[in-house]
Write an enzyme that holds these catalytic residues in place. Structure first.
Site, PDB file in Angstrom:
ATOM      1  NE  ARG A 102      -2.745   1.607  -1.054  1.00  0.00           N
ATOM      2  CZ  ARG A 102      -3.244   1.250  -2.216  1.00  0.00           C
ATOM      3  NH1 ARG A 102      -4.026   0.198  -2.329  1.00  0.00           N
ATOM      4  NH2 ARG A 102      -2.942   1.920  -3.300  1.00  0.00           N
ATOM      5  CE  LYS A 137      -1.501  28.132  -4.089  1.00  0.00           C
ATOM      6  NZ  LYS A 137      -2.524  28.613  -5.048  1.00  0.00           N
ATOM      7  CE  LYS A 169       3.479  34.877  -2.747  1.00  0.00           C
ATOM      8  NZ  LYS A 169       2.595  33.706  -2.611  1.00  0.00           N
ATOM      9  CD  GLU A 203       1.259  38.579  -5.437  1.00  0.00           C
ATOM     10  OE1 GLU A 203       1.244  37.341  -5.394  1.00  0.00           O
ATOM     11  OE2 GLU A 203       0.653  39.300  -4.618  1.00  0.00           O
ATOM     12  CG  ASP A 224      -1.451  36.887  -8.324  1.00  0.00           C
ATOM     13  OD1 ASP A 224      -1.443  35.716  -8.741  1.00  0.00           O
ATOM     14  OD2 ASP A 224      -2.102  37.257  -7.321  1.00  0.00           O
TER      15      ASP A 224
END
Length: 290
Positions: A102, A137, A169, A203, A224
């Site tokens: 597994r 992420k 940012k 950004e 962005d």
């Protein structure tokens, strides 16, 4: 940490999580000393990633059992495969094979899903100047493996962590300019605080901010959630003075048009955050008993 070292650490934790006091089912059902052979087989097409994790899962499970398992015929990461292809063979102690099954499949299915999704995005931008890059992420604890899977799919990695590069940012800019400094002066002060080898990226939320940011001699400008028209205009205004990265809601059906605006980088959180797992199975046959 290398991807192989990361695979060893992740697998060790996963095996301990999955069988903290042993495999009660196998201990009750499978006679001690039984041997097994098995094939990892793809049930849908994709791009392979996670080969090191497969080797580690079976090797570590055998070590825990004081036995041995041989792993062969695992293609190199980045190899494209078709439904029905064999993606590896294992043979050895049946208890170790069952204990590792597994964990090996979970990692192989997930990482191959990341590589397959990445390859699809990369194919969409072929012929443009844009690189497809990942983001932070990532699944906690799996960053090194997921980043390796992105590379296996033909993509590239963004900064590894918060420690590796400066990425200013909107919230950072709000703090920087709270004392009355203009954006350019504030960003130049940031540049003065970090080593000369450090990449500084900023950004930008609108074209109105671009001139002030560029005046600070930054390395990368992140546009962005820009429209296609504004991305193209941003590239024109930057005019090679910095790399231009596009981000925000990038999908497989939009990435080609985004890349076509002339940006250098397209960052895609979905590579590691939303990639589906691939259907890969392990077919086991007990071949001998003690």
């Amino acid at each position: 940490m290398s991807s192989h070292a990361a695979a060893a650490a992740v697998v060790a934790a996963a095996l301990a999580e999955d069988a903290p006091w042993g495999d009660l089912t196998s201990d009750a059902v499978v006679p001690a000393g039984s041997l097994a052979s098995a094939e990892l087989r793809a049930r849908e097409p994709g791009v392979l990633a996670g080969g090191a994790a497969v080797h580690e899962a079976f090797t570590q499970a055998a070590r825990l059992a004081g036995t041995a398992v041989r792993v062969t015929d695992v293609p190199a990461d980045g190899t494209a495969f078709a439904a029905g292809d064999v993606l590896g063979r294992v043979a050895g102690d049946a208890h170790a094979v069952l204990r590792a099954e597994r964990v090996a499949l979970n990692l192989l299915q997930h990482l191959s899903g990341v590589a397959t999704t990445t390859a699809a995005f990369v194919a969409q931008v072929a012929g443009t100047r844009a690189r497809v890059v990942d983001t932070r992420k990532t699944t906690p604890g799996l960053r090194a493996l997921e980043r390796a899977a992105v590379r296996a799919g033909g993509g590239h990695n963004h900064r590894w962590s918060l420690s590796d590069a400066v990425l200013v940012k909107d919230n950072h800019l709000a703090v920087l300019t709270a004392g009355g400094l203009d954006v350019t002066t504030a960003l130049k002060a940031v540049r003065d605080k970090v080593p000369h080898t450090t990449v500084v990226e900023v950004e930008v939320d609108s074209l109105d901010q671009l001139d002030a940011v560029l005046a600070a001699d930054v390395d990368v400008v992140l546009l962005d959630n820009f429209s296609l028209a504004d991305l193209a205009e941003g590239v024109r205004r930057v005019a090679g003075r910095a790399l231009v990265e596009a981000s925000g809601g990038v999908r497989l059906d939009t990435v080609r048009a985004i890349a076509g605006t002339g940006v250098d980088l397209v960052s895609v959180g979905a590579l590691t955050q939303n990639s589906p797992t691939l259907d890969i199975g392990l077919d086991i046959a007990l071949v001998a008993a003690a």
